[in-house]
Design a protein around this motif. Structure first.
Motif, PDB file in Angstrom:
ATOM      1  N   TRP A  56      40.236  25.093  -4.438  1.00  0.00           N
ATOM      2  CA  TRP A  56      39.246  26.297  -3.945  1.00  0.00           C
ATOM      3  C   TRP A  56      39.620  26.556  -2.417  1.00  0.00           C
ATOM      4  CZ3 TRP A  56      33.302  26.183  -3.716  1.00  0.00           C
ATOM      5  CH2 TRP A  56      32.753  27.308  -3.237  1.00  0.00           C
ATOM      6  N   ILE A  57      40.035  27.501  -1.981  1.00  0.00           N
ATOM      7  CA  ILE A  57      40.282  27.737  -0.531  1.00  0.00           C
ATOM      8  C   ILE A  57      39.507  29.205  -0.380  1.00  0.00           C
ATOM      9  CG2 ILE A  57      42.054  28.219   1.028  1.00  0.00           C
ATOM     10  CD1 ILE A  57      44.034  26.623  -0.656  1.00  0.00           C
ATOM     11  N   ASN A  58      38.851  29.235   0.616  1.00  0.00           N
ATOM     12  CA  ASN A  58      37.980  30.368   0.722  1.00  0.00           C
ATOM     13  C   ASN A  58      39.126  31.520   1.570  1.00  0.00           C
ATOM     14  OD1 ASN A  58      35.624  29.441  -0.100  1.00  0.00           O
ATOM     15  ND2 ASN A  58      35.142  28.533   1.649  1.00  0.00           N
ATOM     16  N   LYS A  59      39.505  30.907   2.614  1.00  0.00           N
ATOM     17  CA  LYS A  59      40.556  31.439   3.312  1.00  0.00           C
ATOM     18  C   LYS A  59      41.684  31.138   3.376  1.00  0.00           C
ATOM     19  CE  LYS A  59      37.074  33.311   6.721  1.00  0.00           C
ATOM     20  NZ  LYS A  59      36.528  33.292   7.950  1.00  0.00           N
ATOM     21  N   ARG A  60      42.996  31.753   3.011  1.00  0.00           N
ATOM     22  CA  ARG A  60      44.341  31.244   2.999  1.00  0.00           C
ATOM     23  C   ARG A  60      45.183  31.714   4.346  1.00  0.00           C
ATOM     24  NH1 ARG A  60      46.230  32.285  -3.319  1.00  0.00           N
ATOM     25  NH2 ARG A  60      44.491  32.055  -4.298  1.00  0.00           N
ATOM     26  N   ASN A  61      45.620  30.602   4.829  1.00  0.00           N
ATOM     27  CA  ASN A  61      46.630  30.747   5.863  1.00  0.00           C
ATOM     28  C   ASN A  61      48.105  30.839   5.299  1.00  0.00           C
ATOM     29  OD1 ASN A  61      48.163  30.490   8.197  1.00  0.00           O
ATOM     30  ND2 ASN A  61      46.796  29.000   9.132  1.00  0.00           N
ATOM     31  N   PRO A  62      48.730  31.867   5.615  1.00  0.00           N
ATOM     32  CA  PRO A  62      50.126  32.106   5.062  1.00  0.00           C
ATOM     33  C   PRO A  62      50.946  31.065   5.403  1.00  0.00           C
ATOM     34  CG  PRO A  62      49.297  34.188   6.089  1.00  0.00           C
ATOM     35  CD  PRO A  62      48.313  33.224   6.589  1.00  0.00           C
ATOM     36  N   GLU A  63      50.625  30.109   6.657  1.00  0.00           N
ATOM     37  CA  GLU A  63      51.915  29.125   7.029  1.00  0.00           C
ATOM     38  C   GLU A  63      51.263  27.952   6.266  1.00  0.00           C
ATOM     39  OE1 GLU A  63      50.775  28.660  11.063  1.00  0.00           O
ATOM     40  OE2 GLU A  63      52.231  30.505  11.960  1.00  0.00           O
ATOM     41  N   TYR A  73      36.810  31.987  -5.399  1.00  0.00           N
ATOM     42  CA  TYR A  73      35.503  31.616  -6.259  1.00  0.00           C
ATOM     43  C   TYR A  73      35.510  32.387  -7.518  1.00  0.00           C
ATOM     44  CZ  TYR A  73      30.737  31.784  -7.689  1.00  0.00           C
ATOM     45  OH  TYR A  73      29.519  31.394  -8.316  1.00  0.00           O
ATOM     46  N   GLY A  74      36.032  33.879  -7.253  1.00  0.00           N
ATOM     47  CA  GLY A  74      35.825  34.788  -8.376  1.00  0.00           C
ATOM     48  C   GLY A  74      36.953  34.153  -9.522  1.00  0.00           C
ATOM     49  N   GLN A  75      37.891  33.726  -9.221  1.00  0.00           N
ATOM     50  CA  GLN A  75      38.873  33.243 -10.157  1.00  0.00           C
ATOM     51  C   GLN A  75      38.201  31.904 -10.824  1.00  0.00           C
ATOM     52  OE1 GLN A  75      42.202  32.924  -7.374  1.00  0.00           O
ATOM     53  NE2 GLN A  75      43.177  34.417  -8.519  1.00  0.00           N
ATOM     54  N   LEU A  76      37.650  31.062 -10.240  1.00  0.00           N
ATOM     55  CA  LEU A  76      36.839  29.810 -10.578  1.00  0.00           C
ATOM     56  C   LEU A  76      36.057  30.084 -11.672  1.00  0.00           C
ATOM     57  CD1 LEU A  76      36.533  27.760  -7.509  1.00  0.00           C
ATOM     58  CD2 LEU A  76      38.173  27.366  -9.323  1.00  0.00           C
ATOM     59  N   GLY A 104      27.524  28.066 -10.709  1.00  0.00           N
ATOM     60  CA  GLY A 104      28.621  27.446 -11.792  1.00  0.00           C
ATOM     61  C   GLY A 104      29.166  26.030 -10.982  1.00  0.00           C
ATOM     62  N   ILE A 105      28.352  25.990  -9.870  1.00  0.00           N
ATOM     63  CA  ILE A 105      28.786  24.564  -9.142  1.00  0.00           C
ATOM     64  C   ILE A 105      27.557  23.806  -9.712  1.00  0.00           C
ATOM     65  CG2 ILE A 105      29.051  23.084  -7.168  1.00  0.00           C
ATOM     66  CD1 ILE A 105      29.853  25.724  -5.856  1.00  0.00           C
ATOM     67  N   HIS A 106      28.033  22.637 -10.397  1.00  0.00           N
ATOM     68  CA  HIS A 106      27.167  21.651 -11.079  1.00  0.00           C
ATOM     69  C   HIS A 106      26.823  20.595 -10.005  1.00  0.00           C
ATOM     70  CE1 HIS A 106      26.668  17.553 -12.987  1.00  0.00           C
ATOM     71  NE2 HIS A 106      25.391  18.162 -13.252  1.00  0.00           N
ATOM     72  N   ARG A 107      27.825  19.979  -9.187  1.00  0.00           N
ATOM     73  CA  ARG A 107      27.340  19.251  -8.005  1.00  0.00           C
ATOM     74  C   ARG A 107      28.904  19.128  -7.156  1.00  0.00           C
ATOM     75  NH1 ARG A 107      26.020  12.701  -8.617  1.00  0.00           N
ATOM     76  NH2 ARG A 107      26.264  12.106  -6.199  1.00  0.00           N
ATOM     77  N   ILE A 108      28.352  19.112  -5.645  1.00  0.00           N
ATOM     78  CA  ILE A 108      29.462  18.833  -4.755  1.00  0.00           C
ATOM     79  C   ILE A 108      29.485  17.384  -4.508  1.00  0.00           C
ATOM     80  CG2 ILE A 108      30.424  19.707  -2.628  1.00  0.00           C
ATOM     81  CD1 ILE A 108      29.259  22.116  -2.992  1.00  0.00           C
TER      82      ILE A 108
END
Length: 358
Positions: A56-63, A73-76, A104-108
């Motif tokens: 799970w990545i909130n913001k993707r860095n192209p590098e 999150y939507g895909q998860l 949807g998150i049971h536990r972190i």
């Protein structure tokens, strides 16, 4: 007379580690984050037979090197009705708010003892076997807040629970901004373990580009190349970088690089190491930063002359293992009893516990 450390500890008897709790929870496992720490977390999960179902990545860095199973999150929530999240970064303080904000998150799960390829907790048995040594450090500390930081560290590392250190990490200190000393435009700064220049960048910003001299030590070839490139690109003046490490004698050691860190080891490439006293004698060092996993004690021993004569301010990361709080403060005070010692967290992570000697 300060209160004793033992009275502030909440040690658990050796029981099932947190990884076993995750193993017994049969929900899909999502790794949260894709930075350097996530490499060690992923390795730890794999070595314990736990499959990572998604990243799970909130913001993707192209590098960045994005894994194939990376999702937002939507895909998860489309793929998994309910899932566990394993924190693959050091912002453990975000766990509770994130869990409450995302359905949807049971536990972190936050494996706070994972850092630089290490993942063992500090056992109750070890702490009690060395309680007098820990108590000695506890007494050396200059202020009550430092003593609270120390007890929180041991409680966190023993219980695998980051909540012990959260109350002491909101006012984060850094190498160059802390309550104990102020840096100025006359500093002669020695960066031991300069990596790619990240700490130098922070230092230069802190002094608004005004300083007397910067000396940088980085033994790893690729990092040294990046460091040299950064110095050249920024046109930094009065900076000298050296491609060697530090020790309590001039010799050659084995050195290893992995995806998260580099350090002295038993099996790796050969690097040159030198005594700081030998390499920087009469250089007027006023500030030293030390941040790496193995060899810190030997590095400090190799700077004994400078610590005695000049008493430079020092910032040393001491949260990497169970020995840092035992050996390093004692050694500094042995070399120069005039040093005052304090602890603060650079971020809400036990491995980011900093010792300030001033």
């Amino acid at each position: 007379m300060t209160d004793r450390l033992i009275n502030k500890l909440q040690l658990r008897d050796d029981g099932a580690p947190l990884i076993e709790v995750l193993k017994n929870d049969k929900l899909p496992v999502v790794l949260w984050g894709n930075g350097s720490l996530s490499y060690s977390v992923k390795k730890y999960l794999e070595e314990n037979g736990i499959n990572i179902d998604a990243v799970w990545i909130n913001k993707r860095n192209p590098e960045d090197d994005i894994p194939d199973n990376c999702m937002d999150y939507g895909q998860l929530v489309k793929k998994f009705d309910y899932f566990n999240v394993v924190c693959g970064h050091s912002r453990y303080d975000l766990a509770e708010s994130t869990q409450n904000s995302y359905a949807g998150i049971h536990r972190i799960y936050c494996f706070t003892n994972i850092c630089y390829g290490q993942w063992n907790c500090i056992s109750k048995r070890f702490i009690m076997e060395h309680i007098q040594e820990y108590e000695y450090t506890f007494e050396l500390l200059e202020d009550d807040y430092s003593r609270l930081c120390m007890s929180a560290y041991l409680n966190c590392r023993n219980n695998e629970n980051f909540e012990f250190i959260i109350p002491f990490s909101y006012e984060a200190a850094s190498y160059f901004s802390n309550p104990f000393f102020q840096i100025n435009d006359h500093e002669v700064y020695l960066d031991v373990g300069a990596y790619n220049g990240d700490s130098i960048r922070e230092f230069v910003k802190s002094v608004n580009g005004r300083y007397q001299k910067i000396y940088a030590l980085e033994p790893e070839v690729n990092s040294f190349s990046e460091l040299s490139g950064y110095i050249k690109k920024c046109g930094l003046k009065n900076v000298e970088a050296y491609n060697n490490g530090c020790w309590n004698e001039d010799t050659t050691l084995s050195f290893q690089l992995n995806a998260e860190s580099s350090s002295v080891c038993n099996d790796g490439i050969s690097i040159k190491v030198k005594r700081i006293d030998e390499q920087f004698n009469h250089y007027g060092i006023s500030l030293i930063k030390i941040n790496f996993l193995h060899g810190v004690l030997e590095t400090i021993e190799g700077a004994e002359g400078i610590l005695k004569e000049l008493k430079p301010n020092m910032v040393v990361t001491v949260g990497f293992d169970e020995w840092g709080l035992i050996t390093i403060p004692k050694t500094i005070k042995r070399i120069n009893p005039d040093y005052k010692l304090s602890l603060r967290y650079a971020s809400p992570m036990p491995a980011r516990l900093l010792l300030f000697a001033y």
